[in-house]
Write a protein that holds these residues in place. Sequence first.
Motif, short mmCIF file in Angstrom:
data_model
loop_
_atom_site.label_atom_id
_atom_site.label_comp_id
_atom_site.label_asym_id
_atom_site.label_seq_id
_atom_site.Cartn_x
_atom_site.Cartn_y
_atom_site.Cartn_z
N VAL A 190 7.88 6.87 -15.87
CA VAL A 190 7.28 5.83 -15.13
C VAL A 190 7.66 6.44 -13.60
CG1 VAL A 190 7.58 3.43 -14.01
CG2 VAL A 190 7.77 4.22 -16.65
N GLN A 191 8.60 7.31 -13.26
CA GLN A 191 9.06 7.54 -11.76
C GLN A 191 7.99 8.32 -11.46
OE1 GLN A 191 11.96 6.15 -10.40
NE2 GLN A 191 11.07 7.09 -8.59
N SER A 192 7.36 9.50 -12.16
CA SER A 192 6.61 10.32 -11.69
C SER A 192 5.34 9.80 -11.44
CB SER A 192 6.44 11.53 -12.73
OG SER A 192 6.13 11.10 -13.95
N LEU A 193 5.03 8.49 -12.16
CA LEU A 193 3.67 8.08 -12.15
C LEU A 193 3.75 7.29 -10.68
CD1 LEU A 193 2.90 6.54 -15.34
CD2 LEU A 193 1.49 8.49 -14.25
N GLU A 194 4.89 6.75 -10.37
CA GLU A 194 4.75 6.04 -9.09
C GLU A 194 4.74 6.99 -7.97
OE1 GLU A 194 7.82 2.73 -7.04
OE2 GLU A 194 8.84 4.62 -7.67
N GLU A 195 5.59 8.22 -8.00
CA GLU A 195 5.23 9.27 -6.94
C GLU A 195 3.95 9.69 -6.85
OE1 GLU A 195 8.06 12.12 -7.93
OE2 GLU A 195 10.09 10.72 -7.42
N ALA A 196 3.21 10.10 -7.86
CA ALA A 196 2.07 10.32 -7.96
C ALA A 196 0.67 9.42 -7.53
CB ALA A 196 1.51 11.12 -9.06
N GLY B 262 1.22 5.84 -6.81
CA GLY B 262 1.65 4.92 -5.43
C GLY B 262 1.82 3.42 -6.03
N PRO B 263 1.39 2.76 -7.26
CA PRO B 263 1.78 1.47 -7.42
C PRO B 263 3.20 1.27 -7.56
CG PRO B 263 -0.23 2.21 -8.61
CD PRO B 263 0.33 3.32 -7.88
N GLU B 264 3.69 0.03 -7.45
CA GLU B 264 4.78 -0.44 -7.62
C GLU B 264 5.58 -0.08 -9.26
OE1 GLU B 264 5.41 -4.18 -6.29
OE2 GLU B 264 4.95 -3.82 -4.35
N TYR C 256 2.35 -7.42 -9.29
CA TYR C 256 2.54 -7.76 -10.75
C TYR C 256 2.82 -9.08 -11.11
CZ TYR C 256 7.43 -8.31 -8.88
OH TYR C 256 8.46 -8.71 -8.20
N SER C 257 3.21 -10.03 -10.03
CA SER C 257 3.29 -11.50 -10.14
C SER C 257 2.05 -12.27 -10.11
CB SER C 257 4.34 -11.92 -9.12
OG SER C 257 3.93 -11.97 -7.82
N GLY C 258 0.97 -11.71 -9.68
CA GLY C 258 -0.30 -12.19 -9.85
C GLY C 258 -0.93 -12.10 -8.46
N SER C 259 -2.38 -13.01 -8.28
CA SER C 259 -2.96 -12.70 -7.11
C SER C 259 -3.41 -13.98 -6.50
CB SER C 259 -4.41 -12.11 -7.75
OG SER C 259 -4.11 -10.69 -8.14
N THR C 260 -3.76 -13.77 -5.28
CA THR C 260 -4.15 -14.76 -4.44
C THR C 260 -5.09 -14.38 -3.50
OG1 THR C 260 -2.06 -16.14 -4.28
CG2 THR C 260 -3.44 -16.90 -2.61
N VAL C 261 -6.47 -15.09 -3.65
CA VAL C 261 -7.50 -14.92 -2.94
C VAL C 261 -8.17 -16.29 -2.00
CG1 VAL C 261 -10.06 -14.05 -2.97
CG2 VAL C 261 -8.26 -13.12 -4.53
N THR C 262 -8.57 -16.13 -0.74
CA THR C 262 -8.98 -17.22 -0.01
C THR C 262 -10.26 -17.10 0.48
OG1 THR C 262 -8.05 -16.41 1.95
CG2 THR C 262 -6.42 -17.52 0.83
N ILE C 263 -10.81 -18.21 0.61
CA ILE C 263 -12.18 -18.52 1.34
C ILE C 263 -12.00 -19.38 2.46
CG2 ILE C 263 -14.32 -19.49 1.08
CD1 ILE C 263 -14.28 -18.80 -1.98
N THR C 264 -12.35 -18.90 3.46
CA THR C 264 -12.15 -19.48 4.83
C THR C 264 -13.64 -19.92 5.56
OG1 THR C 264 -9.97 -18.41 5.20
CG2 THR C 264 -10.83 -19.66 7.09
N ILE C 265 -13.86 -21.16 6.03
CA ILE C 265 -14.88 -21.53 6.47
C ILE C 265 -14.56 -22.30 7.62
CG2 ILE C 265 -16.46 -21.62 4.46
CD1 ILE C 265 -16.20 -24.49 4.30
#
Length: 398
Positions: free
Chosen positions: A121-127, A129-131, A379-388
């Motif tokens: 896992v450590q080498s994957l993070e270095e290569a 970028g994801p947490e 990893y805890s989820g996503s938040t997407v907003t629409i602004t008008i």
Amino acid sequence: MNKTNNLLEKLIASNNLYTRYMSILSLSDLPVFLIDTNGDILFEFIPSPHFCTYMCQESIGQVCTDYRCRLKPNAQDRFVCRHGLENILYPIMVQDEILGYVAGVQSYLQGNEYQKLMINVQSLEEAKGPELEFIAKSISSLKTVESNKIQIHEQLCGHIAKNISLDLSQSISHANLDVRLSIEREILEKKINDLEAKNMSLMVNPHFLFNTLNCIARIAYFEHSQTEELIYCLSDLLRYNLKQDNQLHTIGAEIDNMTKYLYIQKVRFKNRLVYDTDIPENIKSYRIPNMVIQPIVENAVIHGITPKRDGGKISIYAEIYKNEIVISIMDNGNGFPKDFLQNTQQLENKSGLGFWNTDKRLKQYYGEQYGLKIVKSDYSGSTVTITIPTQPIGRLTP
């Protein structure tokens, strides 16, 4: 690009491949995708797991090196990648020439799941970028299947590869692949093109439609009581999506449409999906381009909640901040890594997320300062907003 590769891409563009093979794809939930001889992913029937997409692929839309080094044999191939995952390749052959491959599985054979623990896992993070948390979640979500299930999946991929090979062989004998299309299909495609030219609204995902119909069929067999309500919800959903009379619909109508969509998904996923909406009454009367909320909610269901074993929750809420209305779609799913956020437009055709298209439509109506924003995704989820804006142009006249 040679003529044969042109034919393969033209076949993908001219046919709804998922619909054609839907009946056999329902036999397996393991990844199935179509690649060309260079290893570029042309079409995904069932998407690859996040680990293979974000940890193994060197670039977006291209298979990993374990696949690319095996794109030469003339016969099907089954192999185990460097991380211990089972994989298969079925060549698409036309006149003794390989035009592409049907590939898939990307799962552990039962008894080999221990190889998850051997991934660095450590080498994957270095290569990559994801947490670390995202990498760990993507590893834990990798499937483990029995040998007989992989055998069924091999037969499924072989069937698709042979049929595509047959389609391409027949098309070569014609000056144009479109000659093979029926009059009904040509008329339908023309209507779709006309609708897209008039309105950039997104339509119902066909995967969702067919999954819903299958769900209704099952409930009709076992529980007659819920069938009628499901049919009414699906009917209302389709009728709303086909509306082309007004480009702007009320936020209340859009949320009502999304509630029907989430209700149908709730019936499918049962307690694996929880959802709620919180839209103040004074916001519901404002207008918004139709079908801009659905692709975000659909993405939250398919790419956020579905991959999680225990499911998750989706929340839709809205508020007025100064002179703007902000609609937020929040989920506690797996999220997606940073490089995904930087390549949303590039991923548009493959993922079907509709983010870039939605943002473009909002900017066309309201101006460049408005639109869609990915506030958070980890990893805890996503938040997407629409602004008008709250100007009269976005509100119903008395």
